[in-house]
Motif scaffolding. Structure first.
Motif, PDB file in Angstrom:
ATOM      1  N   PHE A   1       0.956  -1.220  -0.089  1.00  0.00           N
ATOM      2  CA  PHE A   1       0.023   0.095  -0.081  1.00  0.00           C
ATOM      3  C   PHE A   1       0.995   1.273   0.035  1.00  0.00           C
ATOM      4  CE2 PHE A   1      -2.542  -3.272   1.615  1.00  0.00           C
ATOM      5  CZ  PHE A   1      -3.727  -3.241   1.092  1.00  0.00           C
ATOM      6  N   GLN A   2       0.455   2.259  -0.493  1.00  0.00           N
ATOM      7  CA  GLN A   2       1.224   3.512  -0.722  1.00  0.00           C
ATOM      8  C   GLN A   2       1.222   4.266   0.192  1.00  0.00           C
ATOM      9  OE1 GLN A   2       3.323   3.737  -3.466  1.00  0.00           O
ATOM     10  NE2 GLN A   2       2.518   1.791  -3.900  1.00  0.00           N
ATOM     11  N   SER A   3       0.125   4.201   1.452  1.00  0.00           N
ATOM     12  CA  SER A   3       0.031   5.070   2.477  1.00  0.00           C
ATOM     13  C   SER A   3      -0.630   4.427   3.494  1.00  0.00           C
ATOM     14  CB  SER A   3      -0.812   6.401   2.003  1.00  0.00           C
ATOM     15  OG  SER A   3      -2.162   6.034   1.577  1.00  0.00           O
ATOM     16  N   ILE A   4      -0.757   4.973   4.795  1.00  0.00           N
ATOM     17  CA  ILE A   4      -1.579   4.361   5.812  1.00  0.00           C
ATOM     18  C   ILE A   4      -3.140   4.520   5.617  1.00  0.00           C
ATOM     19  CG2 ILE A   4      -2.160   4.546   8.338  1.00  0.00           C
ATOM     20  CD1 ILE A   4       0.651   5.369   8.953  1.00  0.00           C
ATOM     21  N   SER A   5      -3.294   5.680   4.929  1.00  0.00           N
ATOM     22  CA  SER A   5      -4.730   5.761   4.700  1.00  0.00           C
ATOM     23  C   SER A   5      -5.433   4.798   3.716  1.00  0.00           C
ATOM     24  CB  SER A   5      -5.187   7.155   4.144  1.00  0.00           C
ATOM     25  OG  SER A   5      -4.261   7.522   3.004  1.00  0.00           O
ATOM     26  N   SER A   6      -4.602   4.329   2.804  1.00  0.00           N
ATOM     27  CA  SER A   6      -5.268   3.498   1.910  1.00  0.00           C
ATOM     28  C   SER A   6      -4.992   2.033   2.237  1.00  0.00           C
ATOM     29  CB  SER A   6      -4.437   3.456   0.369  1.00  0.00           C
ATOM     30  OG  SER A   6      -3.039   2.937   0.657  1.00  0.00           O
ATOM     31  N   PHE A   7      -4.200   1.878   3.121  1.00  0.00           N
ATOM     32  CA  PHE A   7      -4.314   0.509   3.964  1.00  0.00           C
ATOM     33  C   PHE A   7      -5.522   0.218   4.694  1.00  0.00           C
ATOM     34  CE2 PHE A   7      -2.695  -1.671   7.812  1.00  0.00           C
ATOM     35  CZ  PHE A   7      -2.617  -3.066   7.390  1.00  0.00           C
ATOM     36  N   SER A   8      -5.786   1.410   5.444  1.00  0.00           N
ATOM     37  CA  SER A   8      -6.651   1.666   6.682  1.00  0.00           C
ATOM     38  C   SER A   8      -8.152   1.493   5.773  1.00  0.00           C
ATOM     39  CB  SER A   8      -6.669   2.825   7.363  1.00  0.00           C
ATOM     40  OG  SER A   8      -5.462   3.004   8.280  1.00  0.00           O
TER      41      SER A   8
END
Length: 279
Positions: free
Chosen positions: A253-260
């Protein structure tokens, strides 16, 4: 207490021979969110009572059982006083080289984490575990003997799994394309979550792969891919000290937000909430 056994097995680190570890077990033990090593673990309980959670599913611990762990699985357990048993750990490399034809060389899903033994099976396996302990402790015994003894034990376990329920055992002999799909998934799920990616590597159309997986497993290929990603996320959130950011990056994932957002869509909870024990 019989001195054949010891307590607090997690710190018992000697008696390692050529990718094989044997540990005698005794007494009460409790731990949460322990991540398995990159190895196959076979626990043979002579006597036991308690609860064992494997990848977030609970199982009763009981006498005359085998508990099987695949590499990287997450475990919690609460084992009561009076338990006696044996633990055999073999490396992934050992399994790949020596366990061809067993469920531990061809499957990438732990379909049978608990095996209940009849009395004959129990006695046969107990004798083999006593012998491997004696051979590991005897410095004059050649390592090849220990390796062959470990192989014999695991092949016996594989046979006992088949004997426990032949109809169920037949169901585990999955289509070779499905087995190849699982192999690719283990190697590439952080890299790609696309059905097209795996279909292309298998020289299939995405539609055909979905139909085959749905027929064999009752789920779509995308369901299987997403389930593997979510499982790895949960294993790392509870079984490692990695930051959520690092877990997100490791899983592609490119960021925490996309993962979350991904984890929430698939499970209904956010990674931070899950790690804090709010689920």
């Amino acid at each position: 207490m019989n001195n054949v056994y010891i307590e607090k097995d997690l710190t018992w680190e000697d008696q390692i021979t050529d990718n094989i570890t044997y540990i005698p077990l005794a007494g009460a033990s409790e731990i949460s969110n322990f991540r398995s090593p990159d190895s196959y673990v076979f626990i043979f309980f002579e006597k036991c009572e308690g609860i064992h959670s494997i990848d977030f599913l609970e199982y009763q611990e009981a006498n005359h059982q085998i508990h099987i762990s695949f590499p990287g699985q997450i475990h919690s357990w609460k084992t009561k006083e009076g338990s006696l048993g044996h633990k055999l750990i073999v490396s992934r490399k050992f399994a790949e080289v020596n366990l061809f034809g067993t469920k531990f060389s061809s499957q990438h899903v732990n379909n049978h984490p608990i095996v209940n033994l009849n009395l004959d099976q129990f006695n046969k396996l107990r004798n083999e575990f006593i012998l491997i302990r004696q051979e590991i402790e005897d410095q004059k015994v050649h390592r090849k003997i220990v390796s062959l003894r470990a192989q014999l034990i695991i092949h016996l376990i594989n046979q006992m799994m088949d004997e426990q329920n032949l109809d169920e055992a037949d169901k585990t002999r999955i289509h070779p394309i499905i087995s190849s799909f699982y192999s690719l998934l283990e190697a590439h799920f952080p890299e790609s979550k696309s059905v097209h990616f795996y279909a292309d590597k298998l020289a299939l159309t995405p539609n055909y792969l979905n139909i085959l997986v749905k027929t064999e497993l009752g789920k779509t290929a995308k369901d299987i891919i997403d389930s593997r990603v979510v499982l790895e996320a949960k294993r790392r959130l509870l079984g490692t000290g990695q930051s959520i950011k690092q877990i997100a990056l490791d899983l592609g994932f490119q960021s925490i937000s996309s993962f979350s957002a991904y984890i929430f869509r698939k499970t209904g909870f956010y990674p931070k909430k899950f790690r804090e024990g709010g689920i």
